[in-house]
Scaffold this active site. Structure first.
Site, PDB file in Angstrom:
ATOM      1  N   TRP A   1     -96.359  28.750  43.282  1.00  0.00           N
ATOM      2  CA  TRP A   1     -96.556  27.439  43.908  1.00  0.00           C
ATOM      3  C   TRP A   1     -97.710  26.702  43.252  1.00  0.00           C
ATOM      4  O   TRP A   1     -98.562  27.300  42.607  1.00  0.00           O
ATOM      5  CB  TRP A   1     -96.693  27.525  45.429  1.00  0.00           C
ATOM      6  CG  TRP A   1     -97.702  28.493  46.008  1.00  0.00           C
ATOM      7  CD1 TRP A   1     -98.412  29.445  45.331  1.00  0.00           C
ATOM      8  CD2 TRP A   1     -98.070  28.624  47.386  1.00  0.00           C
ATOM      9  NE1 TRP A   1     -99.193  30.153  46.198  1.00  0.00           N
ATOM     10  CE2 TRP A   1     -99.017  29.676  47.467  1.00  0.00           C
ATOM     11  CE3 TRP A   1     -97.711  27.962  48.549  1.00  0.00           C
ATOM     12  CZ2 TRP A   1     -99.603  30.071  48.679  1.00  0.00           C
ATOM     13  CZ3 TRP A   1     -98.298  28.353  49.756  1.00  0.00           C
ATOM     14  CH2 TRP A   1     -99.223  29.400  49.809  1.00  0.00           C
TER      15      TRP A   1
ATOM     16  N   HIS B   1     -91.573   5.393  43.141  1.00  0.00           N
ATOM     17  CA  HIS B   1     -92.285   5.376  44.426  1.00  0.00           C
ATOM     18  C   HIS B   1     -91.849   4.215  45.310  1.00  0.00           C
ATOM     19  O   HIS B   1     -91.215   3.266  44.857  1.00  0.00           O
ATOM     20  CB  HIS B   1     -93.801   5.371  44.214  1.00  0.00           C
ATOM     21  CG  HIS B   1     -94.364   4.066  43.723  1.00  0.00           C
ATOM     22  ND1 HIS B   1     -94.476   3.766  42.388  1.00  0.00           N
ATOM     23  CD2 HIS B   1     -94.837   2.985  44.388  1.00  0.00           C
ATOM     24  CE1 HIS B   1     -95.004   2.563  42.247  1.00  0.00           C
ATOM     25  NE2 HIS B   1     -95.221   2.059  43.456  1.00  0.00           N
TER      26      HIS B   1
ATOM     27  N   ASP C   1     -92.933   1.257  48.133  1.00  0.00           N
ATOM     28  CA  ASP C   1     -94.011   0.361  48.584  1.00  0.00           C
ATOM     29  C   ASP C   1     -93.727  -0.043  50.036  1.00  0.00           C
ATOM     30  O   ASP C   1     -92.693  -0.673  50.317  1.00  0.00           O
ATOM     31  CB  ASP C   1     -94.040  -0.939  47.774  1.00  0.00           C
ATOM     32  CG  ASP C   1     -94.519  -0.779  46.332  1.00  0.00           C
ATOM     33  OD1 ASP C   1     -94.934   0.309  45.940  1.00  0.00           O
ATOM     34  OD2 ASP C   1     -94.463  -1.793  45.610  1.00  0.00           O
TER      35      ASP C   1
ATOM     36  N   HIS D   1     -98.936  -1.938  52.315  1.00  0.00           N
ATOM     37  CA  HIS D   1     -99.570  -1.904  50.982  1.00  0.00           C
ATOM     38  C   HIS D   1    -100.296  -3.211  50.681  1.00  0.00           C
ATOM     39  O   HIS D   1    -101.321  -3.202  50.000  1.00  0.00           O
ATOM     40  CB  HIS D   1     -98.478  -1.641  49.938  1.00  0.00           C
ATOM     41  CG  HIS D   1     -98.927  -1.596  48.518  1.00  0.00           C
ATOM     42  ND1 HIS D   1    -100.115  -1.016  48.112  1.00  0.00           N
ATOM     43  CD2 HIS D   1     -98.331  -2.051  47.373  1.00  0.00           C
ATOM     44  CE1 HIS D   1    -100.215  -1.115  46.799  1.00  0.00           C
ATOM     45  NE2 HIS D   1     -99.161  -1.751  46.335  1.00  0.00           N
TER      46      HIS D   1
ATOM     47  N   HIS E   1     -95.101  -8.475  45.649  1.00  0.00           N
ATOM     48  CA  HIS E   1     -95.856  -7.734  46.660  1.00  0.00           C
ATOM     49  C   HIS E   1     -96.261  -8.662  47.811  1.00  0.00           C
ATOM     50  O   HIS E   1     -96.041  -8.357  48.984  1.00  0.00           O
ATOM     51  CB  HIS E   1     -97.109  -7.113  46.049  1.00  0.00           C
ATOM     52  CG  HIS E   1     -96.858  -5.904  45.212  1.00  0.00           C
ATOM     53  ND1 HIS E   1     -96.437  -5.969  43.905  1.00  0.00           N
ATOM     54  CD2 HIS E   1     -96.941  -4.589  45.502  1.00  0.00           C
ATOM     55  CE1 HIS E   1     -96.299  -4.739  43.428  1.00  0.00           C
ATOM     56  NE2 HIS E   1     -96.589  -3.877  44.378  1.00  0.00           N
TER      57      HIS E   1
END
Ligand code: 23J
Ligand code: MN
Length: 261
Positions: A63, A75, A77, A81, A210
């Site tokens: 691990w 990823h 958002d 954010h 954004h």
């Protein structure tokens, strides 16, 4: 209650009449990271260290521990954010209703435009013209922008930084509001390192995708790949982030269910 839909789904998956396409980039220490103008704090890249590997530290198990910024590689958002999304209810990775992670995908191809202009910005007019061929984008869907950018395997070419910052395609400042208000989408997904264009710090408002999408409580998906394996309409995207408490986003696995040709 009838479960015919789910029975049909698993039968279709087993029989490959529905394919599962992985829209995720591999996550490793060389995963490219967004470069912001110098005056802003930057996010660290992905790092990983072995805890044990069938050795003295743990004879029968392997691990690792890893660290990264929330906005690393492929990823999610979340609305929290951005400052414009900070006061929405259920705006973080742990509180967004899970139904909102799954939706139909509309894949807008801008490959030819980006080949001519690496700073190409997608406009509402371009989207409305696309809809004339493919139909109107439905409420609660993912709009994915196929720019071809994920073909850039060298991180230098992917980030495409010059003295004046990065150069990569994105959204015209009018597009996020159009998609959020006129189409009421779940969010947008892109192949580039972030949902905004490389030169978006020069736009008004700064980082319009954004600012406007998260201001409208919508989501973003960045660093997607394999969008060339999706039809323009008809796929379903599954994109649940990690349940980080008050997370602004997270690396995630993004899957698309696609009917076979
Ligand atoms: C912070 C500031 C600007 C940008 C970003 C983050 C991202 O692209 C991101 O990953 O959310 S443009
Ligand atoms: Mn991000």
């Amino acid at each position: 209650m009838s479960n015919a839909i789910l029975t049909n789904l698993v039968t279709a998956l087993a029989g490959k009449s529905i394919k599962v396409v992985d829209l995720t980039q591999p996550l490793h220490p060389k995963t490219p990271i967004l470069a912001l103008p110098e005056e802003f704090a930057s996010s660290p890249g992905f790092s990983i260290e072995t805890i044990s590997e069938y050795d003295d530290r743990g004879p029968a198990w392997y691990w690792n521990k890893f660290a990264c910024g929330e906005h690393t590689g492929t990823h999610f958002d979340a609305p929290i954010h951005w400052v414009t999304g900070k006061d929405h209810e259920n705006n973080a990775t742990d509180t967004i209703p899970v139904e909102r992670f799954i939706g139909p995908a509309y894949v807008i191809d801008i490959v030819a435009e980006v080949e001519k202009d690496e700073d190409f910005l997608l406009t509402p007019a371009y989207i409305e013209n696309w809809e004339k061929t493919h139909g109107k984008i439905a409420k609660d869907s993912w709009v994915l922008v196929r720019s071809g950018w994920s073909k850039r395997k060298d991180p230098k070419e992917f980030l495409n930084a010059r003295e004046d910052g990065s150069h990569s395609p994105g959204f015209h400042p009018d597009a996020p509001t159009f998609l959020a208000e006129q189409r009421d989408v779940l969010g947008i997904g892109v192949e580039t390192v972030g949902t905004d264009a490389g030169q978006a710090h020069t736009l008004d408002p700064m980082f319009p995708c954004h600012a406007l999408m998260h201001g409208a409580n919508k989501f973003g998906l960045a660093s997607l790949t394999n969008l060339d394996q999706l039809p323009p309409t008809g796929a379903v995207v599954i994109a649940p982030p990690l349940k980080i408490v008050r997370g602004s986003g997270s690396p995630l696995r993004v899957l698309a269910l696609v009917p076979s040709a």
